[in-house]
Motif scaffolding. Structure first.
Motif, PDB file in Angstrom:
ATOM      1  N   TYR A  11      19.757  17.515  -6.230  1.00  0.00           N
ATOM      2  CA  TYR A  11      20.697  17.826  -5.151  1.00  0.00           C
ATOM      3  C   TYR A  11      22.086  17.876  -5.784  1.00  0.00           C
ATOM      4  N   CYS A  12      22.546  19.097  -6.078  1.00  0.00           N
ATOM      5  CA  CYS A  12      23.790  19.322  -6.826  1.00  0.00           C
ATOM      6  C   CYS A  12      23.669  18.687  -8.210  1.00  0.00           C
ATOM      7  N   ASP A  13      24.373  17.566  -8.484  1.00  0.00           N
ATOM      8  CA  ASP A  13      24.271  16.938  -9.806  1.00  0.00           C
ATOM      9  C   ASP A  13      23.478  15.640  -9.767  1.00  0.00           C
ATOM     10  N   ASP A  14      22.836  15.344  -8.643  1.00  0.00           N
ATOM     11  CA  ASP A  14      22.026  14.138  -8.493  1.00  0.00           C
ATOM     12  C   ASP A  14      20.577  14.505  -8.819  1.00  0.00           C
ATOM     13  N   ILE A  15      20.040  13.944  -9.912  1.00  0.00           N
ATOM     14  CA  ILE A  15      18.752  14.379 -10.468  1.00  0.00           C
ATOM     15  C   ILE A  15      17.752  13.233 -10.483  1.00  0.00           C
ATOM     16  N   VAL A  16      16.514  13.536 -10.066  1.00  0.00           N
ATOM     17  CA  VAL A  16      15.418  12.561 -10.088  1.00  0.00           C
ATOM     18  C   VAL A  16      14.197  13.224 -10.715  1.00  0.00           C
ATOM     19  N   VAL A  17      13.575  12.535 -11.683  1.00  0.00           N
ATOM     20  CA  VAL A  17      12.332  13.002 -12.290  1.00  0.00           C
ATOM     21  C   VAL A  17      11.324  11.850 -12.245  1.00  0.00           C
ATOM     22  N   LEU A  18      10.094  12.154 -11.815  1.00  0.00           N
ATOM     23  CA  LEU A  18       9.026  11.154 -11.753  1.00  0.00           C
ATOM     24  C   LEU A  18       7.950  11.488 -12.782  1.00  0.00           C
ATOM     25  N   ASN A  19       7.385  10.443 -13.377  1.00  0.00           N
ATOM     26  CA  ASN A  19       6.280  10.627 -14.313  1.00  0.00           C
ATOM     27  C   ASN A  19       5.583   9.288 -14.546  1.00  0.00           C
ATOM     28  N   SER A  20       4.307   9.355 -14.921  1.00  0.00           N
ATOM     29  CA  SER A  20       3.563   8.123 -15.200  1.00  0.00           C
ATOM     30  C   SER A  20       3.775   7.628 -16.619  1.00  0.00           C
ATOM     31  N   ASP A  21       4.370   8.468 -17.463  1.00  0.00           N
ATOM     32  CA  ASP A  21       4.586   8.108 -18.866  1.00  0.00           C
ATOM     33  C   ASP A  21       6.081   7.864 -19.097  1.00  0.00           C
ATOM     34  N   LYS A  22       6.422   6.613 -19.335  1.00  0.00           N
ATOM     35  CA  LYS A  22       7.832   6.245 -19.524  1.00  0.00           C
ATOM     36  C   LYS A  22       8.413   6.899 -20.778  1.00  0.00           C
ATOM     37  N   ASN A  23       7.601   7.016 -21.835  1.00  0.00           N
ATOM     38  CA  ASN A  23       8.091   7.594 -23.089  1.00  0.00           C
ATOM     39  C   ASN A  23       8.456   9.072 -22.929  1.00  0.00           C
ATOM     40  N   LYS A  24       7.692   9.785 -22.085  1.00  0.00           N
ATOM     41  CA  LYS A  24       8.020  11.193 -21.828  1.00  0.00           C
ATOM     42  C   LYS A  24       9.379  11.317 -21.151  1.00  0.00           C
TER      43      LYS A  24
ATOM     44  N   GLY B 168      12.881   1.131  -5.634  1.00  0.00           N
ATOM     45  CA  GLY B 168      12.626   2.459  -5.086  1.00  0.00           C
ATOM     46  C   GLY B 168      13.536   3.527  -5.675  1.00  0.00           C
ATOM     47  N   ILE B 169      13.562   4.690  -5.022  1.00  0.00           N
ATOM     48  CA  ILE B 169      14.347   5.844  -5.482  1.00  0.00           C
ATOM     49  C   ILE B 169      15.448   6.120  -4.466  1.00  0.00           C
ATOM     50  N   ASP B 170      16.676   5.896  -4.860  1.00  0.00           N
ATOM     51  CA  ASP B 170      17.832   6.146  -3.993  1.00  0.00           C
ATOM     52  C   ASP B 170      18.229   7.610  -4.157  1.00  0.00           C
ATOM     53  N   PHE B 171      17.872   8.430  -3.150  1.00  0.00           N
ATOM     54  CA  PHE B 171      18.062   9.878  -3.276  1.00  0.00           C
ATOM     55  C   PHE B 171      18.197  10.499  -1.892  1.00  0.00           C
TER      56      PHE B 171
END
Length: 355
Positions: A216-229, A261-264
């Motif tokens: 959302y504009c410059d607010d970015i969220v990425v989810l994944n099960s692999d922390k290293n990725k 949680g995810i603040d978004f």
């Protein structure tokens, strides 16, 4: 996707300028600038058309003021010239809608029919794709002073890759170069251009295999099960942003979703529920108390947005009915009925008055 060509005549046409005027005046019909422009509407539209065709139009300039928003002081650069705002709407109606087609599905700011609630639905969908035994790690980041740090030359180069009509590009250049540094927050086209600026990064993330990505504009969220990725993605993001002359804020985090949680998008997303930010709950309480102390139509209007927000919450009904016995729609119906009754009583009084 082909570059946009031969769009200038459509943008500056009298027909498109009139439609842009109808959009630009929404919620501003009583403003002095709008009233003055509409006083001789046909003449002013034709005059503006001529200025644009003959390359005589230029941006008026900006007035600066401060706005306190969510604990932050924002510098707003506002262009008071209604004519300039109208031109931006005209550009958005043609070139802006073309640029929007280049956006990925998971970017929401400044895109019609793709606002906060669409983002909430997508985030719910993302979370539903993780089973209870799968870990969910979150990469959360945003850009430091994003609008101020958008580089004019990089933005122009990106526009040249999508638009080949030089006269359309010139309109964009006039607006971009009218403010330095970066883009003015108060401009109508700024959100579109800010969104467009990061489109190449959006595609880079998606092409790297990260399906659960939202911006959302410059607010970015990425989810994944692999922390290293996600750690690798963060390093690559820093390099990509350096190419765009942007800097990530130092509060960037990679963490398991169970840690807060995810603040978004104004919400806090958990695996199995959606909550409202504490600041939003505090504001709702103030608005609800103000209305209960003085139940007027004016005090009911701020409640409309909260009613919309609560629709997506796990405990939205409970929060609403903590202060109100009925829905917002019933409150509005009550005020409309009272207004009708008042109007009838006024007419009745007028009829019995001596002539």
């Amino acid at each position: 996707m082909k570059r946009l060509g031969n769009a200038f005549d459509e943008i500056v046409s009298v027909k498109n300028l009139l439609k842009a005027h109808r959009e630009a005046r929404k919620n501003k019909r009583r403003y002095f600038q709008v009233l003055r422009f509409e006083r001789h509407l046909k003449h002013n539209i034709r005059k503006l058309h001529k200025e644009l065709v003959e390359n005589l139009w230029s941006v008026f300039g900006y007035r600066q003021f401060l706005r306190y928003d969510s604990g932050k002081i924002r510098v707003i650069d506002w262009n008071p010239c209604y004519k300039d705002n109208l031109v931006q709407h005209a550009i958005e109606r043609v070139a802006g809608r073309y640029l929007t087609k280049t956006f990925i599905e998971d970017t929401y700011a400044g895109v019609k029919k793709r606002g906060i609630h669409k983002g909430v639905m997508r985030m719910k969908q993302f979370l539903s794709e993780y089973t209870a035994d799968m870990p969910i790690y979150v990469l959360k980041l945003d850009v430091r002073k994003y609008y101020q740090n958008i580089d004019h030359e990089i933005l122009k180069e990106k526009l040249r890759h999508k638009i080949k009509d030089k006269r359309v590009l010139n309109l964009f250049y006039l607006i971009i170069d009218s403010h330095f540094p970066g883009l003015p927050i108060g401009n109508y086209l700024s959100q579109l251009l800010a969104n467009f600026y990061l489109t190449s990064y959006d595609r880079f993330v998606k092409d790297s295999g990260f399906k659960h990505y939202s911006r959302y504009c410059d607010d970015i969220v990425v989810l994944n099960s692999d922390k290293n990725k996600l750690r690798d993605l963060l390093r690559e993001t820093q390099a990509k942003f350096a190419e765009l002359k942007l800097t990530i804020k130092p509060n960037v985090q990679i963490y398991p979703i169970e840690r807060g949680g995810i603040d978004f998008l104004g919400y806090v997303f958990h695996r199995d529920k959606i909550c409202l930010r504490k600041k939003m709950i505090f504001r709702y309480r103030r608005a609800a108390i103000r209305f209960n102390e003085n139940p007027t139509e004016k005090n009911s209007k701020p409640l409309s947005s909260y009613w919309g927000w609560f629709e997506w919450l796990t405990d939205g009904d409970r929060l609403w009915h903590r202060f109100f016995a009925c829905s917002y729609k019933k409150l509005q119906a009550k005020f409309k009925q009272e207004a009708k009754n008042h109007e009838r009583n006024s007419e009745g009084t007028a009829n019995v008055l001596p002539q």
